[in-house]
Scaffold this motif. Structure first.
Motif, PDB file in Angstrom:
ATOM      1  N   THR A  49       0.842  -1.185   0.000  1.00 54.22           N
ATOM      2  CA  THR A  49       0.000   0.000   0.000  1.00 54.22           C
ATOM      3  C   THR A  49       0.881   1.239   0.000  1.00 54.22           C
ATOM      4  O   THR A  49       2.104   1.132  -0.023  1.00 54.22           O
ATOM      5  CB  THR A  49      -0.979  -0.025   1.195  1.00 54.22           C
ATOM      6  N   ALA A  50       0.291   2.402   0.003  1.00 53.82           N
ATOM      7  CA  ALA A  50       1.047   3.650  -0.117  1.00 53.82           C
ATOM      8  C   ALA A  50       2.119   3.749   0.960  1.00 53.82           C
ATOM      9  O   ALA A  50       1.897   3.394   2.114  1.00 53.82           O
ATOM     10  CB  ALA A  50       0.096   4.834  -0.022  1.00 53.82           C
ATOM     11  N   LEU A  51       3.279   4.265   0.549  1.00 50.85           N
ATOM     12  CA  LEU A  51       4.389   4.426   1.476  1.00 50.85           C
ATOM     13  C   LEU A  51       4.831   5.891   1.528  1.00 50.85           C
ATOM     14  O   LEU A  51       4.767   6.525   2.559  1.00 50.85           O
ATOM     15  CB  LEU A  51       5.551   3.516   1.066  1.00 50.85           C
ATOM     16  N   CYS A  52       5.269   6.434   0.392  1.00 55.35           N
ATOM     17  CA  CYS A  52       5.830   7.797   0.417  1.00 55.35           C
ATOM     18  C   CYS A  52       4.750   8.875   0.298  1.00 55.35           C
ATOM     19  O   CYS A  52       4.915   9.967   0.819  1.00 55.35           O
ATOM     20  CB  CYS A  52       6.860   7.960  -0.694  1.00 55.35           C
ATOM     21  N   GLY A  53       3.692   8.587  -0.418  1.00 52.05           N
ATOM     22  CA  GLY A  53       2.617   9.562  -0.594  1.00 52.05           C
ATOM     23  C   GLY A  53       2.966  10.722  -1.512  1.00 52.05           C
ATOM     24  O   GLY A  53       2.245  11.709  -1.558  1.00 52.05           O
ATOM     25  N   MET A  54       4.074  10.609  -2.239  1.00 50.45           N
ATOM     26  CA  MET A  54       4.454  11.722  -3.118  1.00 50.45           C
ATOM     27  C   MET A  54       4.933  11.265  -4.490  1.00 50.45           C
ATOM     28  O   MET A  54       5.667  11.975  -5.172  1.00 50.45           O
ATOM     29  CB  MET A  54       5.494  12.606  -2.444  1.00 50.45           C
ATOM     30  N   GLY A  55       4.527  10.058  -4.908  1.00 51.23           N
ATOM     31  CA  GLY A  55       4.768   9.647  -6.286  1.00 51.23           C
ATOM     32  C   GLY A  55       6.119   9.038  -6.580  1.00 51.23           C
ATOM     33  O   GLY A  55       6.469   8.867  -7.746  1.00 51.23           O
ATOM     34  N   ILE A  56       6.893   8.685  -5.567  1.00 49.49           N
ATOM     35  CA  ILE A  56       8.250   8.195  -5.805  1.00 49.49           C
ATOM     36  C   ILE A  56       8.370   6.674  -5.675  1.00 49.49           C
ATOM     37  O   ILE A  56       9.033   6.030  -6.477  1.00 49.49           O
ATOM     38  CB  ILE A  56       9.241   8.881  -4.842  1.00 49.49           C
ATOM     39  N   CYS A  57       7.728   6.078  -4.684  1.00 49.31           N
ATOM     40  CA  CYS A  57       7.994   4.665  -4.376  1.00 49.31           C
ATOM     41  C   CYS A  57       7.202   3.674  -5.230  1.00 49.31           C
ATOM     42  O   CYS A  57       7.565   2.507  -5.316  1.00 49.31           O
ATOM     43  CB  CYS A  57       7.730   4.393  -2.903  1.00 49.31           C
ATOM     44  N   PHE A  58       6.111   4.082  -5.805  1.00 55.04           N
ATOM     45  CA  PHE A  58       5.248   3.230  -6.645  1.00 55.04           C
ATOM     46  C   PHE A  58       4.566   2.099  -5.873  1.00 55.04           C
ATOM     47  O   PHE A  58       4.022   1.179  -6.461  1.00 55.04           O
ATOM     48  CB  PHE A  58       6.016   2.652  -7.839  1.00 55.04           C
ATOM     49  N   GLU A  59       4.618   2.144  -4.547  1.00 54.72           N
ATOM     50  CA  GLU A  59       3.971   1.088  -3.754  1.00 54.72           C
ATOM     51  C   GLU A  59       2.452   1.207  -3.776  1.00 54.72           C
ATOM     52  O   GLU A  59       1.745   0.273  -3.444  1.00 54.72           O
ATOM     53  CB  GLU A  59       4.467   1.126  -2.308  1.00 54.72           C
ATOM     54  N   CYS A  60       1.939   2.340  -4.167  1.00 56.01           N
ATOM     55  CA  CYS A  60       0.494   2.582  -4.131  1.00 56.01           C
ATOM     56  C   CYS A  60      -0.197   2.239  -5.449  1.00 56.01           C
ATOM     57  O   CYS A  60      -1.368   2.566  -5.627  1.00 56.01           O
ATOM     58  CB  CYS A  60       0.230   4.038  -3.803  1.00 56.01           C
ATOM     59  N   ARG A  61       0.512   1.577  -6.345  1.00 57.43           N
ATOM     60  CA  ARG A  61      -0.099   1.263  -7.640  1.00 57.43           C
ATOM     61  C   ARG A  61      -1.325   0.373  -7.470  1.00 57.43           C
ATOM     62  O   ARG A  61      -1.317  -0.578  -6.697  1.00 57.43           O
ATOM     63  CB  ARG A  61       0.903   0.572  -8.559  1.00 57.43           C
ATOM     64  N   ARG A  70      -1.692   2.469 -11.731  1.00 56.21           N
ATOM     65  CA  ARG A  70      -1.868   3.907 -11.495  1.00 56.21           C
ATOM     66  C   ARG A  70      -1.400   4.212 -10.074  1.00 56.21           C
ATOM     67  O   ARG A  70      -1.755   3.501  -9.135  1.00 56.21           O
ATOM     68  CB  ARG A  70      -3.340   4.302 -11.659  1.00 56.21           C
ATOM     69  N   ARG A  71      -0.618   5.259  -9.939  1.00 59.42           N
ATOM     70  CA  ARG A  71      -0.159   5.661  -8.605  1.00 59.42           C
ATOM     71  C   ARG A  71      -1.305   6.394  -7.900  1.00 59.42           C
ATOM     72  O   ARG A  71      -1.580   7.555  -8.210  1.00 59.42           O
ATOM     73  CB  ARG A  71       1.083   6.543  -8.699  1.00 59.42           C
ATOM     74  N   THR A  72      -1.920   5.722  -6.967  1.00 63.47           N
ATOM     75  CA  THR A  72      -3.118   6.276  -6.338  1.00 63.47           C
ATOM     76  C   THR A  72      -2.825   7.474  -5.444  1.00 63.47           C
ATOM     77  O   THR A  72      -3.729   8.257  -5.163  1.00 63.47           O
ATOM     78  CB  THR A  72      -3.862   5.197  -5.539  1.00 63.47           C
ATOM     79  N   CYS A  73      -1.570   7.653  -5.038  1.00 65.12           N
ATOM     80  CA  CYS A  73      -1.257   8.829  -4.207  1.00 65.12           C
ATOM     81  C   CYS A  73      -1.242  10.098  -5.047  1.00 65.12           C
ATOM     82  O   CYS A  73      -1.151  11.196  -4.490  1.00 65.12           O
ATOM     83  CB  CYS A  73       0.063   8.653  -3.469  1.00 65.12           C
ATOM     84  N   GLN A  74      -1.334   9.953  -6.352  1.00 63.67           N
ATOM     85  CA  GLN A  74      -1.323  11.107  -7.247  1.00 63.67           C
ATOM     86  C   GLN A  74      -2.702  11.381  -7.848  1.00 63.67           C
ATOM     87  O   GLN A  74      -2.829  12.244  -8.719  1.00 63.67           O
ATOM     88  CB  GLN A  74      -0.306  10.885  -8.376  1.00 63.67           C
TER      89      GLN A  74
HETATM   90  S1  FES Z   1       2.816   6.180  -2.182  1.00 63.37           S
HETATM   91 FE1  FES Z   1       4.771   6.261  -3.094  1.00 63.37          FE
HETATM   92  S2  FES Z   1       4.331   6.547  -5.199  1.00 63.37           S
HETATM   93 FE2  FES Z   1       2.401   6.570  -4.250  1.00 63.37          FE
END
Ligand code: FES
Length: 87
Positions: A49-61, A70-74
């Motif tokens: 699930t989401a980790l960084c919340g700013m579009g870098i880690c891609f864990e929220c796909r 899709r990066r859901t944090c974006q």
């Molecule tokens: S939470 Fe890291 S890219 Fe979306």
């Protein structure tokens, strides 16, 4: 148009087939987090699930409106958005 900040407009999104009403502008990753639903599974089957919340880690796909990865944090929620855990 004036908007009451204390009670923002609400939109209905679908999380793995269940309708949920959220404040307009809520990030899609927050919907997964608040309801304890993973965004995806890793190649070894771990829930992610989401980790960084700013579009870098891609864990929220996740799959959004049928489109995978899709990066859901974006993505701010909008009316009728379909969010699905990505296998
Ligand atoms: S939470 Fe890291 S890219 Fe979306």
């Amino acid at each position: 148009m004036l908007r009451n900040i204390s009670s923002p407009a609400r939109v209905t999104v679908w999380l793995n087939g269940t309708s949920i009403e959220v404040p307009e502008g809520t990030m899609a990753s927050a919907v997964f987090l608040v309801f304890g639903v993973p965004c995806r599974a890793s190649v070894t089957g771990e829930q992610r699930t989401a980790l960084c919340g700013m579009g870098i880690c891609f864990e929220c796909r996740a799959t959004v409106d049928g489109a995978p990865h899709r990066r859901t944090c974006q993505l701010p929620c909008r009316e009728g958005m379909r969010l699905e855990t990505q296998p």
